[in-house]
Design a protein around this motif. Sequence first.
Motif, short mmCIF file in Angstrom:
data_model
loop_
_atom_site.label_atom_id
_atom_site.label_comp_id
_atom_site.label_asym_id
_atom_site.label_seq_id
_atom_site.Cartn_x
_atom_site.Cartn_y
_atom_site.Cartn_z
N TYR A 75 2.12 8.08 -3.96
CA TYR A 75 1.56 8.75 -5.13
C TYR A 75 0.59 9.86 -4.71
CZ TYR A 75 -1.56 9.42 -9.14
OH TYR A 75 -2.33 9.97 -10.14
N TYR A 76 -0.17 9.62 -3.66
CA TYR A 76 -1.11 10.62 -3.16
C TYR A 76 -0.47 11.57 -2.13
CZ TYR A 76 -5.34 9.27 -5.54
OH TYR A 76 -6.29 9.07 -6.51
N ARG A 77 0.82 11.45 -1.95
CA ARG A 77 1.58 12.33 -1.06
C ARG A 77 1.03 12.28 0.37
NH1 ARG A 77 0.34 15.56 -5.64
NH2 ARG A 77 2.04 15.65 -7.14
N GLN A 78 0.74 11.06 0.81
CA GLN A 78 0.21 10.86 2.15
C GLN A 78 1.24 10.16 3.03
OE1 GLN A 78 -2.94 12.16 3.06
NE2 GLN A 78 -2.49 13.09 1.08
N THR A 79 1.10 10.31 4.32
CA THR A 79 2.04 9.72 5.26
C THR A 79 1.97 8.19 5.24
OG1 THR A 79 2.58 9.50 7.62
CG2 THR A 79 0.31 9.99 7.09
N ALA A 80 3.13 7.59 5.40
CA ALA A 80 3.20 6.12 5.44
C ALA A 80 2.50 5.55 6.66
CB ALA A 80 4.66 5.67 5.41
N ALA A 81 2.23 6.38 7.65
CA ALA A 81 1.55 5.91 8.86
C ALA A 81 0.13 5.42 8.58
CB ALA A 81 1.51 7.03 9.90
N LEU A 82 -0.43 5.79 7.42
CA LEU A 82 -1.77 5.33 7.06
C LEU A 82 -1.76 3.89 6.56
CD1 LEU A 82 -3.13 8.47 5.16
CD2 LEU A 82 -3.88 7.64 7.41
N ALA A 83 -0.61 3.38 6.16
CA ALA A 83 -0.56 2.05 5.53
C ALA A 83 -1.07 0.94 6.44
CB ALA A 83 0.86 1.76 5.04
N PRO A 84 -0.69 0.89 7.73
CA PRO A 84 -1.19 -0.21 8.57
C PRO A 84 -2.69 -0.14 8.82
CG PRO A 84 0.78 0.79 9.52
CD PRO A 84 0.33 1.69 8.42
N LEU A 85 -3.32 1.00 8.48
CA LEU A 85 -4.77 1.15 8.70
C LEU A 85 -5.60 0.59 7.55
CD1 LEU A 85 -4.89 4.78 10.14
CD2 LEU A 85 -4.73 2.61 11.38
N LEU A 86 -4.94 0.00 6.55
CA LEU A 86 -5.67 -0.52 5.39
C LEU A 86 -6.74 -1.55 5.78
CD1 LEU A 86 -6.01 -0.42 2.34
CD2 LEU A 86 -4.20 -2.14 2.14
N TYR A 127 0.82 -1.22 0.00
CA TYR A 127 0.00 0.00 0.00
C TYR A 127 0.85 1.27 0.00
CZ TYR A 127 -4.06 2.93 1.23
OH TYR A 127 -5.06 3.88 1.24
N LEU A 128 2.11 1.16 0.39
CA LEU A 128 2.96 2.34 0.51
C LEU A 128 3.13 3.11 -0.81
CD1 LEU A 128 5.72 0.98 2.91
CD2 LEU A 128 4.00 2.74 3.41
N PRO A 129 3.33 2.44 -1.98
CA PRO A 129 3.48 3.21 -3.21
C PRO A 129 2.25 4.07 -3.54
CG PRO A 129 4.30 0.99 -3.52
CD PRO A 129 3.60 1.00 -2.19
N MET A 130 1.05 3.56 -3.27
CA MET A 130 -0.15 4.36 -3.55
C MET A 130 -0.23 5.55 -2.61
SD MET A 130 -2.61 4.68 -5.65
CE MET A 130 -2.70 3.06 -6.44
N LEU A 131 0.12 5.36 -1.36
CA LEU A 131 0.13 6.50 -0.43
C LEU A 131 1.17 7.54 -0.87
CD1 LEU A 131 -0.20 4.70 3.02
CD2 LEU A 131 -1.92 6.13 1.90
#
Length: 402
Positions: free
Chosen positions: A351-362, A345-349
């Motif tokens: 691309y959207y210029r979002q923090t990597a901290a959102l990845a575990p919330l998938l 999920y990290l590459p999509m975040l």
Amino acid sequence: MSVVAWIAVGSLSVWLWLLVGHGFFWRTDQRLPPRTAPPAGRWPHVAVVVPARDEAAVLAKSLPSLLAQDYPGGAEVILVDDGSSDGTGKLARELSVKYGGLPLAVVSPGEPAPGWTGKLWALRYGVEVARAGNPAYLLLTDADIAHEPDSLRELVSAARGDGRAEGDGSGGGFDMVSQMARLRVTSTWERLVVPAFVYFFAQLYPFRWVNRAGARTAAAAGGCVLLRTEVALRARVPESIRGAVIDDVALARAVQRAGGRIWLGLAERVDSVRPYPGLGDLWRMVSRSAYAQLRHSPLLLLGTVAGLVLVYLVPPYAVAAGLFTGDVAAGWAGLAAWAVMTGTYLPMLAYYRQTAALAPLLPFTALLYVLMTVDSAVQHHRGRGAAWKGRTYSRPETAPDR
């Protein structure tokens, strides 16, 4: 091992396959490559068709970007005012006078004929008007999509293959070029839900599979589609897909069946300006067509929910089981699956210029999508179907194979 541990191992196995065996869907490198040589010959004529229904709130941010296209060939914009009640057509004319640029025509198709969804009815009329000018290409773009000044030029160049290197599936020579516009991510809910929406779409239709020669996978992003007019006529679009709610996938399949080659990628210079500030706004965006994507099949719904639970919800559950019940095998398998999920999920975040901290919330976001999909089925069986802009389609099609 416990039952939970075996299920967690199954989830991990699925994630390992998704990582390497599913078209590298998680990578975000399918984008229009830069030209390495100047284009040859004259630029073809393009008609830009914009279906619009009650879009006054976003039109001032999107339409001027189309009128300002820096395109060396002939082009015009045809805005199809689809029964708007908010002055969309009047505003479009005012914006044309204010900003100038490409010529603008505002037309109205009247109410949709039986069997047609509203957007495709508007596109049908807009394409019919456009054909009078004998354009070589049609740019079908939504009213909430803003384009950088070179967007049309780059789309046409990619379709023709002007000075682009072959080898990555994006070299050119395409009958349809579609870009997934970068959606707005400003509010908390947009940051949480929107990147996952594109991630799930890419998982369902891996862009690499769509773009390779002889592909059997077909998909498009309806907000930005450049289509060769001759192929549109051969594929009988939009007539052949007139009942489709998920019209972009239906369009891609129709073009593919007609022998056309398609390309789909992420946009760098095409953005959606439509806001989805709250969870309710995003919920309606997803649920209005989720069950149509499953062809209104209870069995497909059951399988989809089960698959999402196995892939996205089992890993954190297994980790919790390991922590609170001492099931070490379940905990480690769940943690490994969750780690692979997070990594993809990290590459999509990014691309959207979002923090990597959102990845575990998938997994939490996936749970929301499960609930949205179930709600879509419930609304369908209540007779509400896919509702959009005051119109309800009780039994819409998705992407017919016929």
